[in-house]
Design a protein around this motif. Structure first.
Motif, PDB file in Angstrom:
ATOM      1  N   MET A  83       0.840  -1.331   0.029  1.00  0.00           N
ATOM      2  CA  MET A  83      -0.040   0.036  -0.119  1.00  0.00           C
ATOM      3  C   MET A  83       0.847   1.196  -0.115  1.00  0.00           C
ATOM      4  N   ASP A  84       2.038   1.192   0.461  1.00  0.00           N
ATOM      5  CA  ASP A  84       2.773   2.581   0.746  1.00  0.00           C
ATOM      6  C   ASP A  84       3.553   2.996  -0.440  1.00  0.00           C
ATOM      7  N   ALA A  85       3.811   4.409  -0.620  1.00  0.00           N
ATOM      8  CA  ALA A  85       4.254   5.004  -1.558  1.00  0.00           C
ATOM      9  C   ALA A  85       5.724   5.481  -1.317  1.00  0.00           C
ATOM     10  N   LEU A  86       6.425   5.966  -2.166  1.00  0.00           N
ATOM     11  CA  LEU A  86       7.745   6.446  -2.018  1.00  0.00           C
ATOM     12  C   LEU A  86       7.624   7.987  -1.902  1.00  0.00           C
ATOM     13  N   PRO A  87       8.763   8.501  -0.875  1.00  0.00           N
ATOM     14  CA  PRO A  87       8.564  10.024  -0.677  1.00  0.00           C
ATOM     15  C   PRO A  87       8.875  10.760  -2.023  1.00  0.00           C
TER      16      PRO A  87
END
Length: 382
Positions: A83-87
């Motif tokens: 689910m998470d994205a990259l900064p």
């Protein structure tokens, strides 16, 4: 099995528009590790709207993690939804299409789960990019009653059994003595310590085995050119074939950081960062089943000379239960590969949609295939 496949495929196609909409919505609202609140809620809503899933939220004491289940069969399969994205660059690793393909596969299987003797689960796994959420979930028992797990990752290649490597990270902090740059002789320059360490690591690399990677980034080393920095912070990641080799290499790399402190008269402290990616073990039965089903829907798997990719906390799952993690490609130039802004854009365009279709359908058919293959089913249940 052909009749079952046709029904699964028909159900998959019926849900495809809503699944693609989910993919686009996640892509448009990227959230960082452990902060995937809207993403998690959107995935849960898509599964609950399907009418067959019961959802347990906040599993493993992680607010965005969840387990959604359908069916009551004795063979329990998990589809992992990252689910998470990259900064800064959003879904440059394509987690929106990973999550959507898991949802698509699950919705296609749910109506036939009991018939196939399956319990189908979608496991919402936070913090793959930073924090290794799956390691936490494995250690807290989320996968204990699961017989097998899978996910498919986008890349620039189609590979059934990519080489996915172990890695671990540390933070290195130097403390010196600040001063005016015009009168530096009483100062101890923490920024210089990072330069000495990086130089030593560069020289060490020729003594390391082929394929060992040492990554480091200086996160803090002064704020003004006329001030001697009294503090410097570096993050270091080591990537090897196994976690045991990572730890072995770290002992050598640590001495390079020690050298920075010795040379500059500064002190140095080390802290392990909460990210541990273990090596991946591909299941020998599920991998060829996936290849067979992916080929049936049009994917090909060339014999690439290089199938080495990065690291994933799905490896942590694979060392606990049977698992696979194939790669399916976006048709993009090499410079637009994973962890780029261009890849994030493609993940919400036709290349991403094609991935959601092919990965989701191939996973659904692979799970059904495994459930109906006596030798595989028996091994997984044993």
């Amino acid at each position: 099995m052909t009749g079952t496949n046709e029904r699964i495929e028909g159900t998959f196609e019926q849900n495809l528009d809503s699944v693609l909409e989910l993919s686009h919505r996640i892509n448009a609202n990227p959230e960082l590790a452990f902060e995937e609140h809207e993403t998690s809620a959107s995935i849960i809503a898509a599964l609950e709207d399907g009418g067959r899933f019961t959802v347990e939220e906040g599993v493993a004491d992680l607010p965005t993690a969840f387990v959604a289940s359908a069916g009551h069969g004795d063979l329990v399969f998990a589809l992992c939804a990252e689910m998470d994205a990259l900064p800064g660059i959003g879904h440059g690793c394509g987690h929106n299409v990973i999550a959507a393909s898991a949802v698509g596969a699950a919705l296609a299987l749910a109506p036939y789960a009991d018939e196939l003797g399956l319990t189908v689960r979608v496991v919402g796994t936070p913090a793959e990019e930073k924090g290794t959420g799956k390691e936490i979930m494995v250690n807290r028992g989320v996968f204990d009653d699961t017989h097998a797990a899978m996910m498919v990752h986008p890349s620039l290649k189609d590979v059934v059994t990519p080489q996915l490597r172990a890695s671990r990270s540390w933070q290195v902090t130097y403390t010196g003595r600040g001063g005016h740059a015009s009168r530096p002789w009483n100062a101890l320059n923490a920024g210089d310590a990072t330069v000495v360490a990086q130089t030593a690591i560069g020289l060490l690399r020729q003594q390391l085995r082929d394929g060992v990677r040492v990554h480091h980034v200086v996160k803090e080393a002064g704020a003004a050119v006329n001030v001697i920095p009294d503090r410097a912070v570096t993050d270091c990641m080591i990537r090897c074939d196994t976690i045991a080799e990572v730890d072995e290499v770290w002992e050598r790399v640590r001495r390079c950081f020690d050298a920075g402190a010795v040379a500059t008269g500064t002190s140095v402290e080390y802290s392990a960062l909460p990210s541990i990616y273990r090596e991946f073990r591909h299941d020998p039965d599920l991998a060829p089943l996936f290849e067979q089903n992916a080929k049936a829907i049009g994917r090909t798997f060339p014999d690439y000379p290089d199938t080495m990719f990065g690291s994933t906390d799905m490896g942590n799952v694979s060392l606990r239960i049977p698992a696979i993690h194939p790669m399916l490609s976006f048709d993009l130039p090499p410079e637009d590969g994973n962890h780029t802004a261009a890849f994030a854009i493609a993940a919400a365009r036709p290349e991403g949609d094609r991935f959601v279709h092919d990965a989701g359908l191939a996973m659904a058919l692979t799970i059904a295939h495994a459930a109906q293959t006596d030798s595989v089913r028996t091994r997984l249940l044993t």
